[in-house]
Design an enzyme around this catalytic site. Sequence first.
Site, PDB file in Angstrom:
ATOM      1  CG  ASP A   7      44.965  45.799  48.373  1.00 40.99           C
ATOM      2  OD1 ASP A   7      44.519  46.322  47.284  1.00 40.99           O
ATOM      3  OD2 ASP A   7      45.567  44.909  48.602  1.00 40.99           O
ATOM      4  CD  GLU A  68      44.737  49.144  44.789  1.00 38.64           C
ATOM      5  OE1 GLU A  68      45.663  49.345  45.773  1.00 38.64           O
ATOM      6  OE2 GLU A  68      44.652  48.308  43.938  1.00 38.64           O
ATOM      7  CG  ASP A 141      46.739  41.067  49.823  1.00 31.16           C
ATOM      8  OD1 ASP A 141      45.909  41.365  48.750  1.00 31.16           O
ATOM      9  OD2 ASP A 141      47.583  40.285  50.100  1.00 31.16           O
TER      10      ASP A 141
END
Lengths: 193, 193
Positions: A7, A68, A141
């Site tokens: 992430d 991501e 996160d």
Amino acid sequence: MRVMGVDPGLTRCGLSVIEGGTGRKVIALDVDVVRTPADMDLAERLLLIADAAEYWMDTHKPTVVAVERVFAQNNVRTAMGTAQAGGVIALGAARRGIPVAFHTPSQVKSAVTGNGTADKNQVTAMVTRILGLQTKPTPADAADALALAICHCWRAPMMERMAKAEAAAAEQKKRYDAKLKQIRKEAAVAKKG
Amino acid sequence: MRVMGVDPGLTRCGLSVIEGGTGRKVIALDVDVVRTPADMDLAERLLLIADAAEYWMDTHKPTVVAVERVFAQNNVRTAMGTAQAGGVIALGAARRGIPVAFHTPSQVKSAVTGNGTADKNQVTAMVTRILGLQTKPTPADAADALALAICHCWRAPMMERMAKAEAAAAEQKKRYDAKLKQIRKEAAVAKKG
């Protein structure tokens, strides 16, 4: 399949490693969040993040790195930093010959909660349940990095099947077109004769 | 001061090296554009760009790397790729201990043409004139990379003077405040006595 989920972010960058088994079975191996101070030089922040992510790659030896995919968020400045953090991690993977896959936030949410617009709490709750964790992973996160790795584990076979099905369909269409052409040719010859 | 200018981009990434002398004297040493195919894997594209830029750093040994600061452009997808390309180059510089400076497009245009909203043709024309080149650098990414390096050469001493002036002003204010405090203290003592 061992998947490293990322992430990306400059201030907080979530890293995770999970092992995917048969079916939907997934096991969490590691999760952490790398932080860099906001007042640090941008290049130095990217260096800290890249070093941490590459250490994970060398330690955990993932089959694939799932990152991501960043879109323009409300805060453009943040989105740029996120893109840069994701970029340096993708570079580290490419240098090691590890394939990199990108998934959008809605694909990740959809994979773990069944709802592409799920909120952070729902994602965290489902990640905790799917991986059978004793406590909720924090901060968000860390949960997101785990969700990303799960998403890749579950989407990868489907993406592979889709690619195969598309290739098969294209092959079939090619054969059909060739056959049609042949029939028309024969018909034309028969007409002339 | 030897400056490497970078106009980051995935499809075309402009690289330049110029040598800054006394005053506004600048000499172009090298300029090129690295291209990566749009249908290539993102991580592979970043790898090609990083390898090329790092080869330049190791060959030309710049004092500083100046990179265009990316803002959200009309095309968000392009802006993300641009941010990622700039990010991997900044990382390469950081790994070599070379400082990285960012300048906005308007700062670059303003430095070379005197107009922060100059168009590509004006920038190219001024870069050609400033560096005394025989032909215009093409494509625009090459000219932009040169403009960026020129911008850094000219802005760096000013930025340094600004930082010094600000530090001096802060120091002066501190001394003034201390003096004022001392005077007030003495006045209070005199009043009492």
